[in-house]
Motif scaffolding. Structure first.
Motif, PDB file in Angstrom:
ATOM      1  N   VAL A 182      40.527  46.946  41.017  1.00 59.93           N
ATOM      2  CA  VAL A 182      42.107  47.214  40.884  1.00 59.93           C
ATOM      3  C   VAL A 182      42.910  47.532  42.356  1.00 59.93           C
ATOM      4  O   VAL A 182      43.981  46.842  42.325  1.00 59.93           O
ATOM      5  CB  VAL A 182      42.116  48.509  40.167  1.00 59.93           C
ATOM      6  CG1 VAL A 182      43.630  48.850  39.836  1.00 59.93           C
ATOM      7  CG2 VAL A 182      41.783  48.120  38.649  1.00 59.93           C
ATOM      8  N   GLU A 183      42.360  47.968  43.237  1.00 59.75           N
ATOM      9  CA  GLU A 183      43.125  47.967  44.320  1.00 59.75           C
ATOM     10  C   GLU A 183      43.077  46.899  45.238  1.00 59.75           C
ATOM     11  O   GLU A 183      44.064  46.512  45.690  1.00 59.75           O
ATOM     12  CB  GLU A 183      42.232  49.107  45.146  1.00 59.75           C
ATOM     13  CG  GLU A 183      43.006  49.670  46.467  1.00 59.75           C
ATOM     14  CD  GLU A 183      44.342  50.520  46.307  1.00 59.75           C
ATOM     15  OE1 GLU A 183      45.141  50.495  46.956  1.00 59.75           O
ATOM     16  OE2 GLU A 183      44.474  50.943  45.086  1.00 59.75           O
ATOM     17  N   ARG A 213      45.764  44.984  43.780  1.00 60.66           N
ATOM     18  CA  ARG A 213      47.334  45.577  44.475  1.00 60.66           C
ATOM     19  C   ARG A 213      47.427  45.079  45.643  1.00 60.66           C
ATOM     20  O   ARG A 213      48.751  44.734  45.965  1.00 60.66           O
ATOM     21  CB  ARG A 213      47.268  46.935  44.144  1.00 60.66           C
ATOM     22  CG  ARG A 213      47.343  47.672  42.689  1.00 60.66           C
ATOM     23  CD  ARG A 213      47.304  48.816  42.969  1.00 60.66           C
ATOM     24  NE  ARG A 213      47.587  49.620  41.424  1.00 60.66           N
ATOM     25  CZ  ARG A 213      46.830  50.878  40.996  1.00 60.66           C
ATOM     26  NH1 ARG A 213      46.104  51.485  42.012  1.00 60.66           N
ATOM     27  NH2 ARG A 213      46.781  51.014  39.799  1.00 60.66           N
ATOM     28  N   LYS A 214      46.475  45.183  46.663  1.00 61.57           N
ATOM     29  CA  LYS A 214      46.700  44.786  47.813  1.00 61.57           C
ATOM     30  C   LYS A 214      46.884  43.208  48.026  1.00 61.57           C
ATOM     31  O   LYS A 214      47.878  42.754  48.732  1.00 61.57           O
ATOM     32  CB  LYS A 214      45.444  44.989  48.616  1.00 61.57           C
ATOM     33  CG  LYS A 214      45.430  46.459  48.929  1.00 61.57           C
ATOM     34  CD  LYS A 214      44.217  46.723  49.976  1.00 61.57           C
ATOM     35  CE  LYS A 214      43.977  48.325  50.186  1.00 61.57           C
ATOM     36  NZ  LYS A 214      42.778  48.615  51.085  1.00 61.57           N
ATOM     37  N   GLU A 246      48.516  41.154  45.640  1.00 61.09           N
ATOM     38  CA  GLU A 246      49.473  41.116  45.174  1.00 61.09           C
ATOM     39  C   GLU A 246      50.797  41.474  46.099  1.00 61.09           C
ATOM     40  O   GLU A 246      51.561  40.843  46.436  1.00 61.09           O
ATOM     41  CB  GLU A 246      49.765  41.955  43.899  1.00 61.09           C
ATOM     42  CG  GLU A 246      51.333  41.729  42.990  1.00 61.09           C
ATOM     43  CD  GLU A 246      51.345  42.652  41.847  1.00 61.09           C
ATOM     44  OE1 GLU A 246      52.643  42.772  41.586  1.00 61.09           O
ATOM     45  OE2 GLU A 246      50.249  42.886  41.380  1.00 61.09           O
ATOM     46  N   ALA A 247      50.503  42.467  46.852  1.00 68.83           N
ATOM     47  CA  ALA A 247      51.814  42.902  47.768  1.00 68.83           C
ATOM     48  C   ALA A 247      51.489  41.968  49.013  1.00 68.83           C
ATOM     49  O   ALA A 247      52.760  41.493  49.575  1.00 68.83           O
ATOM     50  CB  ALA A 247      51.325  44.447  48.356  1.00 68.83           C
TER      51      ALA A 247
END
Length: 89
Positions: free
Chosen positions: A54-55, A58-59, A61-62
């Motif tokens: 999940v992390e 997120r990274k 996507e950012a």
């Protein structure tokens, strides 16, 4: 074209693409890991735990958002530079 036929054609096209992908990669499934696969996949805690995946998402996507902003700024800079050069002539 009737909606039911269109839906069925879309399903068959999707199924065909999945089957083609499996057939193309089938010969490689027996091969072992190459180069950096072992540390990146087997020994990486970010990949081995659900929280890490999940992390990682997120990274990613950012980073993609930052890249898109940078691309937009670069395109705007090129447009401004081209206009200034045109006006300077």
């Amino acid at each position: 074209m009737p909606e039911r036929l269109t839906t069925r054609l879309a399903f068959l096209a999707g199924l065909a693409s999945v089957l083609l992908s499996v057939l193309l990669y089938l010969p490689t499934l027996g091969d072992g890991f190459l180069f950096d696969d072992r540390p990146l996949l087997l020994e990486n805690e970010m990949v081995r735990s659900p929280h890490g995946i999940v992390e990682l998402g997120r990274k990613s996507e950012a980073a993609a958002r930052r890249g898109l902003r940078a691309t937009r700024h670069a395109a705007a800079d090129r447009a401004v530079t081209a206009e200034l050069e045109r006006l300077a002539r």
